[in-house]
Design a protein around this motif. Structure first.
Motif, PDB file in Angstrom:
ATOM      1  N   TYR A   1      -1.913  39.357  12.710  1.00 42.93           N
ATOM      2  CA  TYR A   1      -0.965  39.743  13.714  1.00 42.93           C
ATOM      3  C   TYR A   1      -1.449  39.532  15.046  1.00 42.93           C
ATOM      4  N   GLU A   2      -2.396  40.710  15.136  1.00 45.61           N
ATOM      5  CA  GLU A   2      -3.008  41.081  16.398  1.00 45.61           C
ATOM      6  C   GLU A   2      -3.683  40.128  17.078  1.00 45.61           C
ATOM      7  N   LYS A   3      -4.626  39.225  16.103  1.00 44.46           N
ATOM      8  CA  LYS A   3      -5.208  38.286  16.576  1.00 44.46           C
ATOM      9  C   LYS A   3      -4.357  37.167  17.122  1.00 44.46           C
ATOM     10  N   GLY A   4      -3.352  36.721  16.371  1.00 43.17           N
ATOM     11  CA  GLY A   4      -2.550  35.648  16.554  1.00 43.17           C
ATOM     12  C   GLY A   4      -1.869  35.951  17.772  1.00 43.17           C
ATOM     13  N   LYS A   5      -1.316  37.146  18.186  1.00 47.75           N
ATOM     14  CA  LYS A   5      -0.749  37.442  19.256  1.00 47.75           C
ATOM     15  C   LYS A   5      -1.480  37.308  20.504  1.00 47.75           C
ATOM     16  N   ALA A   6      -2.723  37.919  20.525  1.00 47.38           N
ATOM     17  CA  ALA A   6      -3.818  37.681  21.448  1.00 47.38           C
ATOM     18  C   ALA A   6      -3.979  36.098  21.928  1.00 47.38           C
ATOM     19  N   LEU A   7      -4.053  35.497  20.837  1.00 50.18           N
ATOM     20  CA  LEU A   7      -4.356  33.990  21.051  1.00 50.18           C
ATOM     21  C   LEU A   7      -2.999  33.287  21.644  1.00 50.18           C
TER      22      LEU A   7
ATOM     23  N   ASN B   1      -3.658  29.699  23.732  1.00 52.23           N
ATOM     24  CA  ASN B   1      -4.598  29.058  22.630  1.00 52.23           C
ATOM     25  C   ASN B   1      -3.478  28.977  21.416  1.00 52.23           C
ATOM     26  N   TYR B   2      -2.561  28.010  21.463  1.00 50.68           N
ATOM     27  CA  TYR B   2      -1.462  27.945  20.460  1.00 50.68           C
ATOM     28  C   TYR B   2      -1.845  27.485  19.032  1.00 50.68           C
TER      29      TYR B   2
ATOM     30  N   ASN C   1      -3.135  29.224  13.259  1.00 50.24           N
ATOM     31  CA  ASN C   1      -3.965  29.649  12.266  1.00 50.24           C
ATOM     32  C   ASN C   1      -3.711  30.915  11.715  1.00 50.24           C
ATOM     33  N   HIS C   2      -3.818  31.887  12.732  1.00 50.19           N
ATOM     34  CA  HIS C   2      -3.882  33.273  12.369  1.00 50.19           C
ATOM     35  C   HIS C   2      -2.477  33.806  11.809  1.00 50.19           C
ATOM     36  N   ILE C   3      -1.425  33.024  12.552  1.00 49.36           N
ATOM     37  CA  ILE C   3      -0.120  33.640  12.128  1.00 49.36           C
ATOM     38  C   ILE C   3       0.383  32.975  10.806  1.00 49.36           C
ATOM     39  N   LEU C   4      -0.026  31.867  10.407  1.00 48.07           N
ATOM     40  CA  LEU C   4       0.081  31.134   9.115  1.00 48.07           C
ATOM     41  C   LEU C   4      -0.595  32.156   8.099  1.00 48.07           C
ATOM     42  N   HIS C   5      -1.718  32.817   8.436  1.00 46.88           N
ATOM     43  CA  HIS C   5      -2.337  33.603   7.495  1.00 46.88           C
ATOM     44  C   HIS C   5      -1.387  34.987   7.564  1.00 46.88           C
ATOM     45  N   ALA C   6      -1.003  35.264   8.710  1.00 48.82           N
ATOM     46  CA  ALA C   6      -0.331  36.580   8.813  1.00 48.82           C
ATOM     47  C   ALA C   6       0.935  36.630   7.776  1.00 48.82           C
ATOM     48  N   LEU C   7       1.554  35.514   7.965  1.00 49.63           N
ATOM     49  CA  LEU C   7       2.715  35.130   6.964  1.00 49.63           C
ATOM     50  C   LEU C   7       2.472  35.068   5.364  1.00 49.63           C
ATOM     51  N   HIS C   8       1.306  34.603   5.316  1.00 48.53           N
ATOM     52  CA  HIS C   8       0.835  34.680   3.661  1.00 48.53           C
ATOM     53  C   HIS C   8       0.854  36.140   3.208  1.00 48.53           C
TER      54      HIS C   8
ATOM     55  N   GLY D   1       9.124  23.048  11.275  1.00 51.08           N
ATOM     56  CA  GLY D   1      10.227  23.154  12.439  1.00 51.08           C
ATOM     57  C   GLY D   1      10.248  22.090  13.452  1.00 51.08           C
ATOM     58  N   GLN D   2      11.405  21.740  13.931  1.00 48.44           N
ATOM     59  CA  GLN D   2      11.317  20.612  15.232  1.00 48.44           C
ATOM     60  C   GLN D   2      11.093  21.252  16.491  1.00 48.44           C
ATOM     61  N   GLU D   3      11.167  22.605  16.541  1.00 43.38           N
ATOM     62  CA  GLU D   3      10.837  23.043  17.843  1.00 43.38           C
ATOM     63  C   GLU D   3       9.354  22.983  18.125  1.00 43.38           C
ATOM     64  N   THR D   4       8.860  23.328  19.395  1.00 45.23           N
ATOM     65  CA  THR D   4       7.518  23.216  19.815  1.00 45.23           C
ATOM     66  C   THR D   4       6.626  24.321  19.020  1.00 45.23           C
ATOM     67  N   ILE D   5       5.317  24.133  19.013  1.00 41.79           N
ATOM     68  CA  ILE D   5       4.396  25.019  18.169  1.00 41.79           C
ATOM     69  C   ILE D   5       4.605  26.430  18.940  1.00 41.79           C
ATOM     70  N   GLU D   6       4.650  26.201  20.118  1.00 35.80           N
ATOM     71  CA  GLU D   6       4.835  27.642  20.923  1.00 35.80           C
ATOM     72  C   GLU D   6       6.057  28.378  20.593  1.00 35.80           C
TER      73      GLU D   6
END
Length: 288
Positions: A133-139, A144-145, A150-157, A196-201
Motif C-alpha cells: 500500500y505504502e509503495k503503491g501510494k507513493a508511486l 507513476n500509474y 502493480n503494487h496495488i494489485l499485490h496489496a489487494l491480494h 473497470g471502465q474508469e481510467t487507470i488513475e
C-alpha cells in the motif's frame, strides 16, 4: 504409471525418516500445477540432508520431478505463503505412503488452521499489505500509474488473504475463488481494478482507499501476533531482537515498517536509551 514410479520411491518409503510420499499428476492444459512436469513426487522427510532437494527423471514420454523436502521447511512455507504450490500438492496430491498418518494430520492441520498459526499468518499478510500500500501510494502520488498498479494489485491480494484467514480458512492458490464467496465486496474491487471502465488513475485511487480502510479496520487483528510476542518480555525490544525472534523471522523483511505503523497508531511506545554519543539515543520498543 504408479507401478513404474514405485521404482523411484520404494527405497525412500523404507527409510525411517520418511514421513510421507504423495503424487501429483498434471491436469490437461495446466502445466503450472506441476511446474511443467508430467508428474510430481513429493517426499516429506523428518530431517533431510538438504531442506529441499529436486531430481528430474524421464520414462517413456513422461517427465517426473522428485521433490524431497524436510517438514521444517514445509511448515515454514505453510506459514509464510512462499511456495504455495507445495501446500497445494500436500492438500490435493494422492497419498502413496503415510507413516503413522503424518500426511493425514498435515492435511487436517491445513483444514483446521490452528489459531496460533492463523495469528502468525495474519501478521505476515498484514505487514505485506502495508508495504504494498505504502509503495503503491507513493508511486501513485508521483504519477507513476503503471508501477503503482502493480503494487496495488499485490496489496489487494494480501487484503484478500487477510479476509480468508480472518474467517478461519487457509488461503489457497485459487484465493479469489475463496474471496468471491467469503467477501464479495473485495472481489468486486479486484474486478474493478482489472476490468473497470474508469481510467487507470481512478481505478488505483479506488483501491488505495479500500486498502487504507482495510489497514485501519484490520490493524488490531494484523498486529495481534507481534504484540503478543512483545508482551512476553518486561524489557523493551530493539528492532534487531524483534527481527531475530523465531516467530517473527518469516516477516522480518517488513517488520520495521510494521513497527513504525504501530508506533504511529499508539499500539507501541518508543523508549529512548542513552548511548555514549551525546544526544544520540537507542530506539527501543514496548507495548503500551
Amino acid at each position: 504409471m504408479e507401478v513404474m514410479l514405485r521404482q523411484l520411491y520404494q527405497d525412500k518409503a523404507s527409510e525411517p525418516d520418511t514421513l510421507g510420499i504423495l503424487i501429483v499428476e498434471k491436469d490437461a492444459g495446466f502445466d503450472s500445477i506441476t511446474d511443467g512436469q508430467d508428474v510430481i513426487l513429493l517426499i516429506i522427510k523428518e530431517k533431510g540432508t538438504s531442506p529441499w532437494f529436486v531430481r528430474h527423471y524421464e520414462y517413456l514420454d513422461k517427465t517426473v520431478s522428485m521433490n524431497i523436502i524436510d517438514e521444517e521447511r514445509l511448515f515454514q512455507w505453510m506459514i509464510s505463503g512462499a511456495n504455495r504450490r507445495f501446500i497445494d500438492w500436500v492438500f490435493n496430491g494422492k497419498v502413496l505412503f503415510d507413516r503413522n498418518e503424518y500426511v493425514y494430520y498435515m492435511k487436517k492441520r491445513i483444514n483446521d488452521f490452528p489459531f496460533e498459526e492463523r495469528q502468525q499468518k495474519l501478521g505476515i499478510e498484514f505487514s505485506k499489505l502495508i508495504r504494498r500500500y505504502e509503495k503503491g501510494k507513493a508511486l501513485y502520488q508521483s504519477e507513476n500509474y503503471y508501477d503503482a498498479f502493480n503494487h496495488i494489485l499485490h496489496a489487494l491480494h494480501h487484503q484478500a488473504r487477510l479476509s480468508v484467514i480472518e474467517r478461519g480458512f487457509y488461503p489457497e492458490i485459487t484465493v479469489w475463488d475463496q474471496v468471491k464467496h467469503i467477501e464479495p465486496e473485495t472481489f468486486k474491487l479486484y474486478q474493478e481494478l482489472l476490468m473497470g471502465q474508469e481510467t487507470i488513475e481512478k481505478r488505483i485511487e479506488l483501491v488505495l482507499l479500500a486498502n487504507e480502510f482495510a489497514i485501519t479496520s484490520k490493524a488490531q487483528l494484523g498486529s495481534m501476533h507481534i504484540l503478543k510476542i512483545m508482551n512476553t518480555s518486561m524489557d523493551p525490544w530493539s528492532i534487531s531482537e524483534l527481527m531475530e525472534h523465531p516467530e517473527l523471522k518469516e516477516y522480518s523483511i517488513d517488520l520495521e515498517l510494521l513497527v513504525s505503523f504501530l508506533v504511529q497508531k499508539g499500539a507501541i511506545e518508543v523508549i529512548h536509551n542513552e548511548t555514549k554519543a551525546k544526544g544520540i539515543y537507542h530506539r527501543l520498543y514496548e507495548c503500551r
